[in-house]
Every structure is written in structure tokens, then in C-alpha cells.
Design a protein around this motif. Structure first.
Motif, PDB file in Angstrom:
ATOM      1  N   ARG A   1       0.801  -1.404   0.135  1.00 44.63           N
ATOM      2  CA  ARG A   1      -0.051   0.088  -0.083  1.00 44.63           C
ATOM      3  C   ARG A   1       1.078   1.104  -0.177  1.00 44.63           C
ATOM      4  O   ARG A   1       0.504   2.225  -0.948  1.00 44.63           O
ATOM      5  CB  ARG A   1      -0.862   0.040   1.345  1.00 44.63           C
TER       6      ARG A   1
ATOM      7  N   VAL B   1       2.515   1.921  -3.732  1.00 45.28           N
ATOM      8  CA  VAL B   1       1.430   2.615  -4.217  1.00 45.28           C
ATOM      9  C   VAL B   1       1.674   3.989  -4.216  1.00 45.28           C
ATOM     10  O   VAL B   1       1.860   4.650  -5.273  1.00 45.28           O
ATOM     11  CB  VAL B   1       0.258   2.041  -4.563  1.00 45.28           C
TER      12      VAL B   1
ATOM     13  N   LEU C   1       5.173   0.536  -8.539  1.00 45.77           N
ATOM     14  CA  LEU C   1       3.589   0.069  -8.854  1.00 45.77           C
ATOM     15  C   LEU C   1       3.439  -1.309  -9.108  1.00 45.77           C
ATOM     16  O   LEU C   1       2.744  -2.099  -8.917  1.00 45.77           O
ATOM     17  CB  LEU C   1       3.042   1.065  -9.866  1.00 45.77           C
TER      18      LEU C   1
ATOM     19  N   ARG D   1       1.593  -4.343  -7.256  1.00 49.88           N
ATOM     20  CA  ARG D   1       0.611  -5.047  -7.918  1.00 49.88           C
ATOM     21  C   ARG D   1       0.962  -6.726  -7.919  1.00 49.88           C
ATOM     22  O   ARG D   1       0.020  -7.636  -7.777  1.00 49.88           O
ATOM     23  CB  ARG D   1       0.508  -4.739  -9.376  1.00 49.88           C
TER      24      ARG D   1
ATOM     25  N   ASP E   1      -7.484  -3.993  -4.429  1.00 50.55           N
ATOM     26  CA  ASP E   1      -6.211  -3.353  -4.459  1.00 50.55           C
ATOM     27  C   ASP E   1      -5.878  -3.518  -6.064  1.00 50.55           C
ATOM     28  O   ASP E   1      -5.373  -2.413  -6.369  1.00 50.55           O
ATOM     29  CB  ASP E   1      -5.145  -3.648  -3.523  1.00 50.55           C
TER      30      ASP E   1
ATOM     31  N   ARG F   1      -8.270  -1.394  -8.300  1.00 47.83           N
ATOM     32  CA  ARG F   1      -7.700   0.207  -7.880  1.00 47.83           C
ATOM     33  C   ARG F   1      -6.783   0.470  -8.454  1.00 47.83           C
ATOM     34  O   ARG F   1      -6.406   1.877  -9.146  1.00 47.83           O
ATOM     35  CB  ARG F   1      -7.659   0.274  -6.461  1.00 47.83           C
ATOM     36  N   LEU F   2      -5.429  -0.079  -8.611  1.00 47.92           N
ATOM     37  CA  LEU F   2      -4.080   0.289  -9.117  1.00 47.92           C
ATOM     38  C   LEU F   2      -4.316   0.280 -10.508  1.00 47.92           C
ATOM     39  O   LEU F   2      -3.728   1.120 -11.212  1.00 47.92           O
ATOM     40  CB  LEU F   2      -3.029  -0.783  -8.684  1.00 47.92           C
TER      41      LEU F   2
END
Length: 551
Positions: free
Chosen positions: A428, A431, A450, A454, A465, A468-469
Motif C-alpha cells: 500500500r 503505491v 507500482l 501489483r 487493490d 484500484r491500481l
């Protein structure tokens, strides 16, 4: 097999700490002929340590009754205190009070003894948990001395446990944790009976959770696990211990094991003996469902938690945020924060309040929440809470456009979570670091952060998540496309193909000066320092798809 033989075998099994074997032998002997007080105490102990709480209470009740009949007040009081302590641990305060009163009654006329000291210690523990740690602490300190006076190590340990918790609750975190460490040394060294070892561990872990000391909780859990492995059939984890173990499994990324443990906790705490921590077990199950994107199951588990007495915040607010109901999430958190003035309780709500406020564009509220979280982290002197606070502050600074300051705070958070081996929390923060590096024009580091996040989300099964990414990356590409004109995108495509300004000018029928201006505009709008960086950004964010389509 005779009763005498069965009792002999049971004693041998107890000496080996083979609790399941001891229980089976004693239960068979009791079925053949009622056990005497010694046998009933052994049966109660074996039943309790193998997770048979109802059978344990029944055997101790019979032992108490036998002792009363034989005019042995000390043994009668010990049995009553053991029944009452188990009921207290489960949150059944009314019957526990009745059994403590029974112990006092049978001790009337007796001189001061270990049983009187135990009653004073349990009174003080009750006083502490009722919100008066300052008033309870002197009696608990006396209980430590009483344990030495009566040669009762369990009494000393439980009193020391209470004294440490009083110090924690009064704000002396360092001193309180030192006493809790001492308690766990006694537990894992085998100096404390298994009967009280589980209670001690559960309270220590609760204390660690109260002050957000996740590292200490994990270390003592590992130590206790090694101690338990040498004892077949031992069931050491009860009540909130089960919930805290789920939390620790979640923290270390063992989500499958955490879900299984949460389901098991709900089953065990729901009956036949009902525990007051059932709501916390349902809440933890709801959290795991939410993280995995199982929103309907999460909704139901949050509702069950609420019905069992556990408020569903902040998890319910995060569920609403994931569902796109930002205003609802904000309203839930405003109400919850208005109710709670206790710093540890607010520290659990504020990180979510900051996240929701940033999502809502309410940066003033987000900044205020992050600042309060910083103050609480310093007050509680917790490294993990400092990481939470640093992450919240970083998110606010990034939203305010101060990427350089944001990166400094986020790096602090990332270092702590890596040190705790907490993959989800690390991802988290990764990100946020990736987005911050992108804002600073460092596309290569941004992509690495990133991509790493992921991969962790995918491995854990954190579907929301991952999605969202993906949306963050897509939105960034869309914003970049929106900033670039059609001609600039066309020039970017030719730059990415390796052409020089002169070659681009020749191909598009433009002057080199005009091409140079387009290239400069592209680098400025994308926030990148070079043609190579612009090329990398374009490929990573899908900008060249539009260029190809236009060509």
C-alpha cells in the motif's frame, strides 16, 4: 482397567503434559466410578487444557462441592476461584461474581492465605478492566509479593501481568511492556502452570495490540508456539487470543490461514460456551473478506459483529469507500470519531478518516487527521503506529502537491513495514511512493514501485487493490492524453521510434524549431526530463496506442 490404574496412568500423562491422554483416562475412570477431589481437579485441568470448558467447569464444581462436604475451605475456595477466573476470562461477569463470592464465604474465619490473595488479585484485575488502573495497581503490586510469600508462582505472574497492564493503561508504555515481557519469560520458561499460561499470553497480546506493538506480539506468539508444540493436545488460545492470532496471520500475509483461523474463531466463540469476544472474531472475518473483494460476505460479517457487540468501524467505512460510497464512509467516521476520545481508539479510526477525506477532496480534514495521528504515535511510542501516521501524512502531502515532502514521509513508513515483514502494508505504501515518484518525473522508479505492489496484491488475493491500481494507471494515462494535443502525441510517437527532430520535421513537413517546441511541450506536460523518459512513460501508460491510431 481399574480406577486406581486409570488414575495412575492419568497422573503419568499429566506429568508428560500429554493433556489429551490424561483427559481420556480420567473421563473413563470417572464414568466407571465418581472421582475423588484429587481426581476431579486433574479431570478439570485436563478438560480445560484440551478446550473442553464446560466439562472443566463441571469437574471443578464437583471438586468444590466435595471440598465443602469434607470441610476443606482452602480447596473449596481454589476450585471456586478457578471457575470464576474462567468465567471472567470469557466475559461472563455475573456468574463469575457469584463464584468469587462463594470462595469468600467458604474462607470466612480462615487466616490470610494464598486463596485470599488470589481473591484480592482478581478484584484488582476486575477494577482495572472496569476503567480504574490507577486504583487497581497497588493491590496488584501487593499480589506479586503475596505470590512470593505463599510460594505461588501463578499468583505472582498473574499479579505482575495486571500491574503491567495498569502501567500501559496509565500511559507508561515502556514500563508496562517491560513487566509483560517478564510475564512471558515466566510462561515460556515453564514456570507458570499451563492453566494460567494461556490467560497470561492472551492478556499480553491484548496489551501489545492496545499500544500497536506488532513486533512484540509476533515475537511472543512465536515463542509461545514453540512452548505449545511440546505439549500434545494443548488448546492454549481462547477468547481474544484467537482474534489476535488472525490479525497477526493477516499482517504477515498468510491470508488463507487467517481466513481459516477467523472461521474457526467464530465457531469456537459462538458456543456451546459463548464468549464476549465473538463480535471481534466476526469483525476480523469481515476485514479479510473486504480485503479479498468478497463484499457481500464482508457486509454480513460486519453485521454479525455489530449484533455481537463489536462496532464495525473502521472496516465498514473502508467497505463503503471500496464500493464508491465516499459520503457514507465519511459520515460513519465523523460519528465514530465524535464518540471516541481514547487515543488508541482514535488511532484506529484516523488513518481511515484520512484516506476517505483525501478521496473526497477534503484536504483540510485529511491534514487535521494526519496531524492528530502523528501526535498519538508519539504519545504511544509505537513504531508501527508511526508508520501508519507517516503513510497518512504522505498521502495528504501528495494530494496537496508537495511530492518531495510526501516521499520523505512515505519512505519512513516503507522501512518500518518492511522491517515488520508486513507485505500488504508495504505494498500500500509502495503505491503511494510510485505515484509520488511519477509526480516528481521519475517514471522508472514509479513503474518499479507500482509493479511490485501489483505483484504483492495479486499474490495475497487483494482483488480490490489490483483493480484500484489498474484504474490509477489508466487515469494517469488518460490525464496525460488529455494534456497532449493531437500533434504532440504524433510527435511523441515518432520520438519513441528513435527519430531525431530533423527526421520528425522532414516526415511531418514542419520546421525543426516547431518540432523542438512540440518535444519541449511533451516533456513539460508529462513531467519527465528526457526523450528516453518520455518514451518509457508513453509505453507504460498506453499513450502510443492513440498515436498509432491517429497515424
Amino acid at each position: 482397567m481399574s480406577t486406581v490404574s486409570a488414575l495412575s496412568r492419568a497422573r503419568a500423562a499429566l506429568a508428560r503434559r500429554s493433556w489429551g491422554k490424561a483427559y481420556a483416562d480420567l473421563a473413563r475412570a470417572d464414568a466407571a466410578a465418581p472421582l475423588d477431589a484429587d481426581g476431579l481437579e486433574m479431570l478439570a485441568l485436563a478438560a480445560y487444557l484440551t478446550g473442553r470448558d464446560e466439562e472443566a467447569t463441571g469437574a471443578w464444581t464437583r471438586a468444590h462441592q466435595d471440598a465443602v462436604r469434607l470441610h476443606d475451605p482452602h480447596r473449596a475456595a481454589r476450585a471456586a476461584i478457578r471457575i470464576a477466573s474462567g468465567l471472567t476470562f470469557r466475559g461472563e461477569s455475573a456468574p463469575a461474581t457469584g463464584w468469587f463470592a462463594r470462595a469468600r464465604r467458604v474462607l470466612e474465619g480462615c487466616d490470610d492465605c494464598a486463596e485470599h490473595a488470589w481473591l484480592r488479585t482478581w478484584d484488582a484485575l476486575t477494577q482495572m478492566w472496569s476503567g480504574d488502573p490507577e486504583g487497581a495497581q497497588p493491590a496488584l503490586a501487593s499480589g506479586v509479593a503475596d505470590g512470593g510469600r505463599f510460594d505461588d508462582r501463578d499468583l505472582s505472574t498473574m499479579s505482575l501481568l495486571g500491574e503491567g497492564m495498569c502501567m500501559l493503561l496509565r500511559g507508561d508504555v515502556r514500563g508496562g511492556l517491560a513487566l509483560l515481557d517478564e510475564v512471558m519469560v515466566a510462561v515460556t520458561s515453564g514456570e507458570v502452570s499451563p492453566l494460567h499460561a494461556g490467560m497470561a499470553y492472551c492478556t499480553v497480546i491484548a496489551g501489545c495490540a492496545e499500544v500497536f506493538d506488532l513486533q512484540r506480539a509476533r515475537q511472543w506468539t512465536a515463542a509461545l508456539t514453540r512452548w505449545c508444540d511440546a505439549q500434545p493436545d494443548l488448546v492454549p488460545y481462547r477468547g481474544n487470543c484467537l482474534v489476535h492470532r488472525c490479525e497477526l496471520l493477516q499482517l504477515e500475509g498468510a491470508w488463507g490461514a487467517a481466513v481459516a483461523a477467523a472461521h474457526r474463531a467464530c465457531e469456537l466463540l459462538a458456543g456451546p460456551v459463548r464468549w464476549d469476544t465473538l463480535g471481534s472474531a466476526y469483525y476480523q472475518l469481515a476485514e479479510l473478506h473486504r480485503l479479498r473483494g468478497e463484499f457481500a460476505a464482508a457486509e454480513e460479517a460486519y453485521r454479525r459483529a455489530a449484533r455481537a457487540g463489536r462496532r464495525p468501524e473502521p472496516g465498514l467505512a473502508l467497505l463503503r469507500l471500496a464500493q464508491g460510497r465516499v459520503d457514507t464512509a465519511a459520515a460513519v467516521l465523523r460519528r465514530a470519531l465524535a464518540e471516541d476520545e481514547d487515543p488508541p481508539a482514535r488511532a484506529r479510526l484516523l488513518p481511515v478518516q484520512v484516506e476517505v477525506a483525501v478521496a473526497a477532496g477534503d484536504l483540510a480534514s485529511a491534514r487535521a487527521g494526519a496531524e492528530e495521528l502523528d501526535r498519538i504515535a508519539e504519545l504511544l511510542d509505537s513504531s508501527s503506529l508511526r508508520a501508519v501516521a507517516a503513510s497518512a501524512a504522505g498521502a495528504v502531502l501528495l494530494a496537496q502537491g508537495d511530492a518531495r515532502s510526501a516521499l520523505r514521509r512515505l519512505r519512513v513508513a516503507a522501512d518500518v513495514w518492511r522491517g515488520l515483514d508486513a507485505p500488504y502494508e508495504s505494498a500500500r505504501v509502495g503505491v503511494l511512493i510510485g505515484l509520488t515518484c511519477r509526480a516528481l518525473g521519475d517514471q522508472e522508479t514509479s513503474s518499479m514501485e507500482l509493479d511490485g505492489a501489483r505483484a504483492v496484491f495479486a499474490r495475497l488475493g487483494a482483488r480490490p487493490d489490483v483493480e484500484r491500481l489498474g484504474k490509477l494507471v489508466t487515469r494517469a494515462a488518460d490525464r496525460a492524453r488529455g494534456r497532449l494535443t493531437a500533434r504532440e502525441i504524433q510527435v511523441l510517437g515518432l520520438v519513441a521510434s528513435g527519430r531525431t527532430n530533423r527526421a520528425i520535421a522532414r516526415e511531418l513537413g514542419l520546421s525543426e524549431r516547431t518540432v523542438a517546441r512540440h518535444v519541449h511541450n511533451v516533456l513539460t506536460k508529462l513531467g519527465v526530463p528526457s526523450r528516453a523518459a518520455a518514451t518509457a512513460y508513453a509505453y507504460e501508460n498506453g499513450l502510443l496506442e492513440r498515436s498509432a491510431a491517429q497515424n
